[in-house]
Design a protein around this motif. Structure first.
Motif, PDB file in Angstrom:
ATOM      1  N   LEU A 158      19.133  33.957 -39.719  1.00  0.00           N
ATOM      2  CA  LEU A 158      17.799  34.567 -39.763  1.00  0.00           C
ATOM      3  C   LEU A 158      16.701  33.718 -39.138  1.00  0.00           C
ATOM      4  N   TRP A 159      16.994  32.464 -38.781  1.00  0.00           N
ATOM      5  CA  TRP A 159      15.896  31.588 -38.351  1.00  0.00           C
ATOM      6  C   TRP A 159      15.140  32.156 -37.153  1.00  0.00           C
ATOM      7  N   SER A 160      15.854  32.605 -36.146  1.00  0.00           N
ATOM      8  CA  SER A 160      15.162  33.139 -34.965  1.00  0.00           C
ATOM      9  C   SER A 160      14.427  34.430 -35.309  1.00  0.00           C
ATOM     10  N   HIS A 161      15.007  35.254 -36.219  1.00  0.00           N
ATOM     11  CA  HIS A 161      14.323  36.478 -36.645  1.00  0.00           C
ATOM     12  C   HIS A 161      12.983  36.146 -37.296  1.00  0.00           C
ATOM     13  N   LEU A 162      12.997  35.156 -38.177  1.00  0.00           N
ATOM     14  CA  LEU A 162      11.775  34.774 -38.874  1.00  0.00           C
ATOM     15  C   LEU A 162      10.732  34.225 -37.906  1.00  0.00           C
ATOM     16  N   HIS A 163      11.204  33.449 -36.924  1.00  0.00           N
ATOM     17  CA  HIS A 163      10.259  32.936 -35.918  1.00  0.00           C
ATOM     18  C   HIS A 163       9.608  34.079 -35.162  1.00  0.00           C
ATOM     19  N   TRP A 164      10.398  35.059 -34.766  1.00  0.00           N
ATOM     20  CA  TRP A 164       9.842  36.208 -34.052  1.00  0.00           C
ATOM     21  C   TRP A 164       8.839  36.953 -34.933  1.00  0.00           C
ATOM     22  N   LEU A 165       9.095  37.010 -36.234  1.00  0.00           N
ATOM     23  CA  LEU A 165       8.158  37.667 -37.143  1.00  0.00           C
ATOM     24  C   LEU A 165       6.826  36.926 -37.183  1.00  0.00           C
ATOM     25  N   THR A 166       6.851  35.597 -37.188  1.00  0.00           N
ATOM     26  CA  THR A 166       5.595  34.840 -37.188  1.00  0.00           C
ATOM     27  C   THR A 166       4.823  35.068 -35.895  1.00  0.00           C
ATOM     28  N   VAL A 167       5.533  35.178 -34.782  1.00  0.00           N
ATOM     29  CA  VAL A 167       4.868  35.449 -33.502  1.00  0.00           C
ATOM     30  C   VAL A 167       4.267  36.855 -33.506  1.00  0.00           C
ATOM     31  N   LEU A 168       4.989  37.814 -34.056  1.00  0.00           N
ATOM     32  CA  LEU A 168       4.479  39.181 -34.156  1.00  0.00           C
ATOM     33  C   LEU A 168       3.214  39.227 -35.007  1.00  0.00           C
TER      34      LEU A 168
END
Length: 313
Positions: free
Chosen positions: A9-19
């Protein structure tokens, strides 16, 4: 959820912070260098694994749900720390390198900044420069800029600012215009002239002058107003009137005798800002490319712009 699933999930969570930072799928995808479809799919996968909605979609933007915001709040600092640590490791290299994103006012960038970029890029071949020419005051942190050039009297307290040089406001006109309409001897004479001005917030444009303790404010009007000093300068060269300009717009025109100073004994007050700054968001670590570019500009602009006369930098 087991450890293997969490690690995925790490990359998913990073993308969420960018969103959350960018406010839209399109902007977030552009910031990450991925497609909008990939961005949307990654968020759908994250919601599926979380078991609750994380993003509310509207026609214009996206907003996080309470659960989505909690995830962002709990993880953003960690991702920021990772990015900072990686930047510090990368910056151990001997020479400045990487992408440097800079925003600058249109007129200043075209007339003074762009002509100086070739020497900088030749000196630092591992630096890639992305330059946005815009008079809009961008949010540096939100839009991902490393540096902004600002013509202002007071840089924001929330940012780090380096003074590049002092600037002046000058009043100029073409010789042809002055032969036809006469040369103003005092500020009050401007009432009968076509004054080319930068539109401000006030209803009635006015220019203020000082000389030997005397202060005079004169309402002005003319055939043209424009929010760009290049446009005002070119209109003055064409003989359309007397223009109020920043000194960085003038050296080549004055050198070619296309424009001459008007009311040179009077100092303009409250025209354009009197300082040029390089501004960056506050971070504990400053990339070497940022420092190198600022130092280069400070050296290139030492002495300012010669008050409208030719000046070799």
């Amino acid at each position: 959820m087991n450890e293997q699933k969490i690690n995925e999930l790490w990359s998913h969570l990073h993308w969420l912070t960018v969103l959350a930072q960018q406010g839209s799928y399109t902007a977030a995808a552009a910031r990450l260098g991925v497609s909008k479809a990939a961005m949307s799919q990654r968020m759908a996968d994250l919601e599926s694994m979380a078991g609750v909605p994380l993003v509310r979609r509207t026609t214009r933007s996206v907003r996080l749900t309470e659960a989505g915001q909690r995830l962002v709040d709990d993880t953003r600092a960690s991702f920021d720390q990772i990015a900072q640590s990686f930047a510090q490791v990368r910056d151990l290299a001997d020479a400045p390198h990487g992408l440097l994103r800079v925003t600058a006012p249109v007129a200043f960038a075209r007339q003074q900044l762009v002509p100086r970029l070739a020497d900088f890029l030749r000196e630092y071949p591992d630096v890639r420069l992305e330059l946005e020419l815009s008079d809009r005051l961008s949010s540096l942190a939100t839009e991902g800029f490393d540096l902004a050039i600002r013509h202002t009297a007071a840089p924001p307290d929330t940012h780090v600012a380096w003074t590049l040089c002092a600037t002046r406001s000058l009043l100029v006109a073409s010789r042809a215009y002055l032969r036809k309409r006469g040369t103003p001897l005092r500020p009050e004479d401007l009432r009968t002239h076509s004054c080319l001005h930068y539109p401000r917030a006030q209803d009635t444009p006015a220019w203020t002058f000082e000389n030997a303790g005397e202060r005079v404010t004169v309402p002005v009007s003319g055939v043209l107003s424009a929010n760009n000093s290049e446009a005002l300068r070119d209109a003055a060269v064409a003989g359309l009137g007397i223009a109020l300009l920043p000194d960085f717009s003038l050296p080549s025109s004055l050198r070619a005798s296309k424009l001459v100073a008007v009311l040179p004994d009077w100092q303009l007050v409250g025209g354009y800002a009197d300082q040029l700054y390089a501004i960056r968001p506050y971070t504990a670590h400053v990339p070497r490319a940022v420092t190198a570019f600022v130092n280069y500009l400070r050296q290139a602009l030492v002495g300012g712009f010669g008050g409208g006369e030719d000046s070799e930098k």
